[in-house]
Every structure is written in C-alpha cells, then in structure tokens.
Design an enzyme around this catalytic site. Structure first.
Site, PDB file in Angstrom:
ATOM      1  N   THR A 141      -1.041   0.744   7.025  1.00  0.00           N
ATOM      2  CA  THR A 141      -0.712  -0.342   6.111  1.00  0.00           C
ATOM      3  C   THR A 141      -0.584  -1.640   6.903  1.00  0.00           C
ATOM      4  O   THR A 141      -0.412  -1.611   8.119  1.00  0.00           O
ATOM      5  CB  THR A 141       0.599  -0.027   5.342  1.00  0.00           C
ATOM      6  OG1 THR A 141       1.016  -1.198   4.616  1.00  0.00           O
ATOM      7  CG2 THR A 141       1.737   0.380   6.259  1.00  0.00           C
ATOM      8  N   GLY A 142      -0.676  -2.756   6.202  1.00  0.00           N
ATOM      9  CA  GLY A 142      -0.573  -4.053   6.866  1.00  0.00           C
ATOM     10  C   GLY A 142      -1.712  -4.960   6.444  1.00  0.00           C
ATOM     11  O   GLY A 142      -2.351  -4.738   5.413  1.00  0.00           O
TER      12      GLY A 142
ATOM     13  N   THR B 276       0.869  -1.173   0.000  1.00  0.00           N
ATOM     14  CA  THR B 276       0.000   0.000   0.000  1.00  0.00           C
ATOM     15  C   THR B 276       0.900   1.213   0.000  1.00  0.00           C
ATOM     16  O   THR B 276       2.056   1.121   0.405  1.00  0.00           O
ATOM     17  CB  THR B 276      -0.868   0.009   1.292  1.00  0.00           C
ATOM     18  OG1 THR B 276      -1.861  -0.994   1.185  1.00  0.00           O
ATOM     19  CG2 THR B 276      -1.563   1.320   1.537  1.00  0.00           C
TER      20      THR B 276
ATOM     21  N   GLY C 251      -5.081  -5.958   6.106  1.00  0.00           N
ATOM     22  CA  GLY C 251      -6.310  -5.177   6.200  1.00  0.00           C
ATOM     23  C   GLY C 251      -7.349  -5.764   7.143  1.00  0.00           C
ATOM     24  O   GLY C 251      -8.034  -5.025   7.855  1.00  0.00           O
TER      25      GLY C 251
ATOM     26  N   GLY D 255      -9.930  -4.359   1.621  1.00  0.00           N
ATOM     27  CA  GLY D 255      -9.115  -4.218   2.829  1.00  0.00           C
ATOM     28  C   GLY D 255      -9.441  -2.904   3.543  1.00  0.00           C
ATOM     29  O   GLY D 255     -10.530  -2.344   3.385  1.00  0.00           O
ATOM     30  N   ASP D 256      -8.482  -2.422   4.296  1.00  0.00           N
ATOM     31  CA  ASP D 256      -8.698  -1.219   5.094  1.00  0.00           C
ATOM     32  C   ASP D 256      -8.469   0.085   4.336  1.00  0.00           C
ATOM     33  O   ASP D 256      -8.945   1.143   4.756  1.00  0.00           O
ATOM     34  CB  ASP D 256      -7.714  -1.220   6.270  1.00  0.00           C
ATOM     35  CG  ASP D 256      -6.280  -1.277   5.743  1.00  0.00           C
ATOM     36  OD1 ASP D 256      -5.912  -2.320   5.156  1.00  0.00           O
ATOM     37  OD2 ASP D 256      -5.539  -0.291   5.876  1.00  0.00           O
TER      38      ASP D 256
ATOM     39  N   ARG E 169     -12.532  -8.751  -2.572  1.00  0.00           N
ATOM     40  CA  ARG E 169     -12.026  -8.455  -1.220  1.00  0.00           C
ATOM     41  C   ARG E 169     -11.783  -6.944  -1.072  1.00  0.00           C
ATOM     42  O   ARG E 169     -11.221  -6.316  -1.950  1.00  0.00           O
ATOM     43  CB  ARG E 169     -10.702  -9.177  -0.968  1.00  0.00           C
ATOM     44  CG  ARG E 169     -10.008  -8.694   0.306  1.00  0.00           C
ATOM     45  CD  ARG E 169      -8.547  -9.117   0.353  1.00  0.00           C
ATOM     46  NE  ARG E 169      -7.909  -8.648   1.584  1.00  0.00           N
ATOM     47  CZ  ARG E 169      -7.196  -7.529   1.680  1.00  0.00           C
ATOM     48  NH1 ARG E 169      -7.010  -6.746   0.641  1.00  0.00           N
ATOM     49  NH2 ARG E 169      -6.653  -7.175   2.835  1.00  0.00           N
TER      50      ARG E 169
HETATM   51  N1  ASP Z   1      -3.737  -2.852   4.012  1.00  0.00           N
HETATM   52  C1  ASP Z   1      -3.698  -3.328   2.654  1.00  0.00           C
HETATM   53  C2  ASP Z   1      -4.843  -4.289   2.424  1.00  0.00           C
HETATM   54  O1  ASP Z   1      -5.146  -5.067   3.314  1.00  0.00           O
HETATM   55  C3  ASP Z   1      -2.398  -3.986   2.300  1.00  0.00           C
HETATM   56  C4  ASP Z   1      -1.150  -3.319   2.836  1.00  0.00           C
HETATM   57  O2  ASP Z   1      -1.216  -2.298   3.477  1.00  0.00           O
HETATM   58  O3  ASP Z   1      -0.072  -3.812   2.562  1.00  0.00           O
HETATM   59  O4  ASP Z   1      -5.389  -4.315   1.378  1.00  0.00           O
END
Ligand code: ASP
Length: 313
Positions: free
Chosen positions: A232-233, A181, A235, A211-212, A209
């Site tokens: 980030t991370g 992200t 989601g 995510g966040d 899907r």
């Molecule tokens: N947060 C993002 C998602 O879950 C992915 C990421 O931040 O690496 O889509």
C-alpha cells in the site's frame, strides 16, 4: 461444527492502507479497528478449519471491501470525474496463478472477480468496460455506482473539486492526496501462501489512473518458495520499485525473514523517498512481517501464538 485441523503455521495479516492521519480517522478509530478485526477473523476462521490461504485472503479482503470505512469496494475514493474506478489482484503461491483487474466499475467485490480469473490464469489481467462484461459472464455480483459512494468520499471529492476549480487538466499531482487500499496475506495448514489487494485508488485522481494494487509483483505477490506480500502507499512509487516482488526477491537472495526483507526494502532502500510505502507479508516458514513509513497503517494479524490490531506506529 466443522473439522478443526491441528494448526500448523497458519497465519493471516491484513492491512487497510498506509498514509496520513486525518480527523476523520481519529473520530472513527473504533470502526477502523473493528473492520480490521472482522477481516482478520474472516480469514483466520477459514485457515483454522483447514481452508486454503487463497480463500482466507479473499474472505479478509472481501470483508474490508464491504466495509464503508475502507477505500476499496464500498467506500472507494472518487476520481476527478466523480466516479469509482477500482483495482485489485490476487496470487496463489502454490502454483503462481494470479488474477488482476484495473479501473473496474460496478463489481461489488473486485477480489472475488480476480480470484475467478486466477482459477485459470490464462486470462490474467483485465481492465475497463470489458472487465465488467466478463465479470457478469462469470456470475460475479455487480451493484449500481451509488452503492460504492459513501458520504465521506463524496464530501472529499467535493472539497477537492472546489479547490481545483478546473485548474488542472491532467491530475498527476497524486502525492499528498488521500489514498487507501486493503490487502491480506496468509499461510494455510499445508504451508501454501497467498496474497490479495484491492483499492479505490487515490482521491480525485485522473480518470484512468492505474496504481500498483492491480499489478502482480507490485501491489501483490506470492510464491511458496519465498513469501506472500500485499503493499500500500503511493502507487506511482510502488510501481517503479516493483515493491512486492522486491521484498520476496530479498528473501530469495539473502535467506532473511519476511520482517527483515520488508524493513530492508521500505525502511532502508527507500528511506529517502518522499512518499508513503507500506507492506505486509508472510514467509514460507510462517513468519509474518509488517512495516510502513507513513503516519498510519491500519493492520491486524493472527498466528498460532499471537494476534493484534494497530493503526499508528
Ligand atoms: N497504492 C494505492 C494506489 O496507488 C493507494 C494506497 O495503497 O493507499 O492506488
């Protein structure tokens, strides 16, 4: 040359995603560092000339969306169906106007689309095919899908497809897949805060899907009273922790700095979570904060006194 405004608390922080290290990253460290530097510079140049935090965030995120090394815009991950589905959101801390878009296709710069939605903010959150039609109506630039697909992401898709070989119908095993992200937070010369986030999501995920990154309060949050945050991370975990708002609320309830709030939420409250979490932020006083629990998080910052680019801890 334009007017150079005497600098107040201007600051920008950008991230290019938290997660596992990889051979590919190690091989391309200089390209990643250059990409982060370009994004920081794009945003900081706007702030330096007295531009708004919102414009600086858009410029920084756009620079990373256009960079094929980062998983957003060009370079987005592919779903298990081999398509690009992008999510993005932006929030202006001055008036709490926000824009958000989930699973959008073909939009060259999702961050510019959500910024356009944020102007009015009565139509705040769009998704799917109709989002693309709305983007076209708003004059937002679109591209054929091939524009977004890099060789690196295609190879990653092919590798997963061979491993998967039609075994799983519902791909909810998101953990330990590569994800990425990009995001930015800024404070401008008038003390206004803004945050923005954009993503191609998780590699080989279930089509549809979300995510966040498109969610206000989770991937992105900004309020002049507290902080601007981009996360980030993984989601699915970020969503249940309402991560970005959680960080801003920690400041509201305790009066701590952004660094203390991010540390508290990511490294203390969630220390036992087996997932990747990362956040960047700037608070109303112009302090910046960065923390992550993963192997790496591409990140860069520039303030009046300080600047830097880092990938690992
Ligand atoms: N947060 C993002 C998602 O879950 C992915 C990421 O931040 O690496 O889509």
């Amino acid at each position: 040359m334009g007017r150079i405004v005497p600098m107040g608390h201007i600051a920008i922080v950008v991230h290019g995603g938290a997660g596992d290290d990889s051979e590919y990253i190690v091989k391309h460290i200089s390209e990643y560092e250059e990409g982060i530097n370009d994004a920081v510079t794009a945003g900081y140049n706007i702030l330096k000339k007295g531009g708004s935090a919102l414009d600086a965030v858009e410029a920084a995120v756009m620079s990373l969306e256009n960079n094929p090394f980062f998983n957003a815009g060009k370079g987005s991950a592919l779903t298990a169906a081999g398509h690009v589905e992008m999510c993005s959101s932006i929030m202006d801390g001055k008036n709490k106007k926000a824009g958000a878009a989930a699973i959008v296709t073909n939009i060259r710069n999702p961050i510019s689309f959500v910024k356009e939605l944020a102007k009015d903010s009565t139509l705040l959150y769009l998704g799917g095919d109709e989002a693309l039609e709305t983007a076209k109506d708003l004059g937002i630039k679109t591209e054929p899908e091939a524009y977004f697909i890099t060789e690196h992401q295609w190879d990653a898709f092919e590798k997963e497809r061979k491993k998967d070989a039609g075994k799983s119908k519902v791909l909810n095993k998101y953990l330990k897949r590569q994800h990425g992200t990009v995001g930015a937070v800024a404070i401008d010369v008038e003390g206004n805060l803004a945050a923005g986030t954009s993503t191609g999501g998780t590699e080989y995920c279930q089509p549809g899907r979300i995510g966040d990154s498109s969610m206000i309060g989770v991937g992105t949050y900004a309020d002049n009273k507290t902080a601007a945050v981009s996360c980030t991370g993984d989601g699915e975990y970020l969503i249940t922790e309402v991560l970005a708002y959680n960080i801003a609320a920690t400041i509201e309830h305790t009066g701590c700095t952004i660094q203390e709030a991010i540390d508290e939420v990511i490294l203390v409250k969630n220390k036992d979570r087996a997932c990747d979490l990362g956040a960047i932020g700037v608070d109303a006083k112009g302090n910046i904060g960065i923390a992550f629990n993963s192997e790496r998080m591409f990140r860069g910052w520039r303030t009046r006194e300080d600047s830097g680019i880092k990938i690992y801890k």
